[in-house]
Motif scaffolding. Structure first.
Motif, mmCIF file in Angstrom:
data_model
loop_
_atom_site.group_PDB
_atom_site.id
_atom_site.type_symbol
_atom_site.label_atom_id
_atom_site.label_comp_id
_atom_site.label_asym_id
_atom_site.label_seq_id
_atom_site.Cartn_x
_atom_site.Cartn_y
_atom_site.Cartn_z
ATOM 1 N N THR A 18 -0.905 2.170 -6.720
ATOM 2 C CA THR A 18 -1.647 3.369 -6.325
ATOM 3 C C THR A 18 -1.382 3.708 -4.866
ATOM 4 O OG1 THR A 18 -3.374 2.886 -7.938
ATOM 5 C CG2 THR A 18 -3.951 4.394 -6.145
ATOM 6 N N GLN A 19 -1.395 2.692 -3.992
ATOM 7 C CA GLN A 19 -1.133 2.926 -2.571
ATOM 8 C C GLN A 19 0.277 3.468 -2.354
ATOM 9 O OE1 GLN A 19 -3.634 2.644 -0.183
ATOM 10 N NE2 GLN A 19 -4.684 2.483 -2.148
ATOM 11 N N ILE A 20 1.217 2.952 -3.092
ATOM 12 C CA ILE A 20 2.608 3.405 -2.969
ATOM 13 C C ILE A 20 2.711 4.888 -3.317
ATOM 14 C CG2 ILE A 20 4.921 3.196 -3.977
ATOM 15 C CD1 ILE A 20 4.254 0.167 -4.313
ATOM 16 N N SER A 21 2.090 5.279 -4.405
ATOM 17 C CA SER A 21 2.203 6.681 -4.816
ATOM 18 C C SER A 21 1.364 7.613 -3.947
ATOM 19 C CB SER A 21 1.825 6.843 -6.289
ATOM 20 O OG SER A 21 0.476 6.518 -6.503
ATOM 21 N N GLN A 22 0.166 7.198 -3.566
ATOM 22 C CA GLN A 22 -0.718 8.072 -2.790
ATOM 23 C C GLN A 22 -0.326 8.169 -1.323
ATOM 24 O OE1 GLN A 22 -4.750 6.721 -3.388
ATOM 25 N NE2 GLN A 22 -4.897 7.707 -5.388
ATOM 26 N N ARG A 23 0.255 7.115 -0.772
ATOM 27 C CA ARG A 23 0.538 7.094 0.654
ATOM 28 C C ARG A 23 2.016 7.284 0.968
ATOM 29 N NH1 ARG A 23 -2.693 2.042 2.820
ATOM 30 N NH2 ARG A 23 -2.060 2.907 4.809
ATOM 31 N N GLY A 24 2.826 7.500 -0.048
ATOM 32 C CA GLY A 24 4.213 7.870 0.182
ATOM 33 C C GLY A 24 5.182 6.732 0.470
ATOM 34 N N THR A 27 8.641 1.961 -2.028
ATOM 35 C CA THR A 27 8.657 0.733 -2.833
ATOM 36 C C THR A 27 7.503 -0.169 -2.419
ATOM 37 O OG1 THR A 27 10.022 -0.499 -1.264
ATOM 38 C CG2 THR A 27 11.192 0.790 -2.967
ATOM 39 N N SER A 28 7.229 -1.151 -3.243
ATOM 40 C CA SER A 28 6.203 -2.130 -2.888
ATOM 41 C C SER A 28 6.639 -2.933 -1.665
ATOM 42 C CB SER A 28 5.897 -3.052 -4.073
ATOM 43 O OG SER A 28 7.054 -3.715 -4.519
ATOM 44 N N SER A 29 7.929 -3.155 -1.498
ATOM 45 C CA SER A 29 8.427 -3.878 -0.326
ATOM 46 C C SER A 29 8.088 -3.131 0.959
ATOM 47 C CB SER A 29 9.936 -4.085 -0.415
ATOM 48 O OG SER A 29 10.249 -4.994 -1.439
ATOM 49 N N LYS A 30 8.263 -1.824 0.959
ATOM 50 C CA LYS A 30 7.934 -1.024 2.148
ATOM 51 C C LYS A 30 6.443 -1.103 2.455
ATOM 52 C CE LYS A 30 11.778 2.188 1.758
ATOM 53 N NZ LYS A 30 12.188 3.574 1.589
ATOM 54 N N TYR A 31 5.625 -1.073 1.434
ATOM 55 C CA TYR A 31 4.175 -1.172 1.614
ATOM 56 C C TYR A 31 3.800 -2.531 2.209
ATOM 57 C CZ TYR A 31 -0.786 -1.414 0.369
ATOM 58 O OH TYR A 31 -2.144 -1.559 0.407
ATOM 59 N N VAL A 32 4.338 -3.602 1.662
ATOM 60 C CA VAL A 32 4.015 -4.946 2.148
ATOM 61 C C VAL A 32 4.533 -5.137 3.573
ATOM 62 C CG1 VAL A 32 4.444 -7.418 1.789
ATOM 63 C CG2 VAL A 32 3.843 -5.952 -0.149
#
Length: 64
Positions: A18-24, A27-32
């Protein structure tokens, strides 16, 4: 770049997705990576504040 694999319960995986899609994040790697960078900044803040407090006084700049 090194690779790290993590296991998450489904609820956390859903949250990350959800965070990946809502916050742009792409990938999950970029989020982490962003979470880790923010945590590093948070841990370094007290040291940076102490450095600033102990530094010499500065002269205000008039931007006008």
């Amino acid at each position: 770049m090194s690779t790290m694999n993590i296991s998450l319960p489904e609820t956390l995986k859903t949250f990350v997705d959800t965070q990946i899609s809502q916050r742009g994040y792409g990938t999950s790697s970029k989020y982490v990576r962003e979470l880790i960078r923010k945590d590093q900044d948070r841990l370094q803040l007290p040291e940076k504040l102490l450095t600033g407090v102990s530094s010499a006084p500065t002269v205000p700049v008039d931007l006008a």
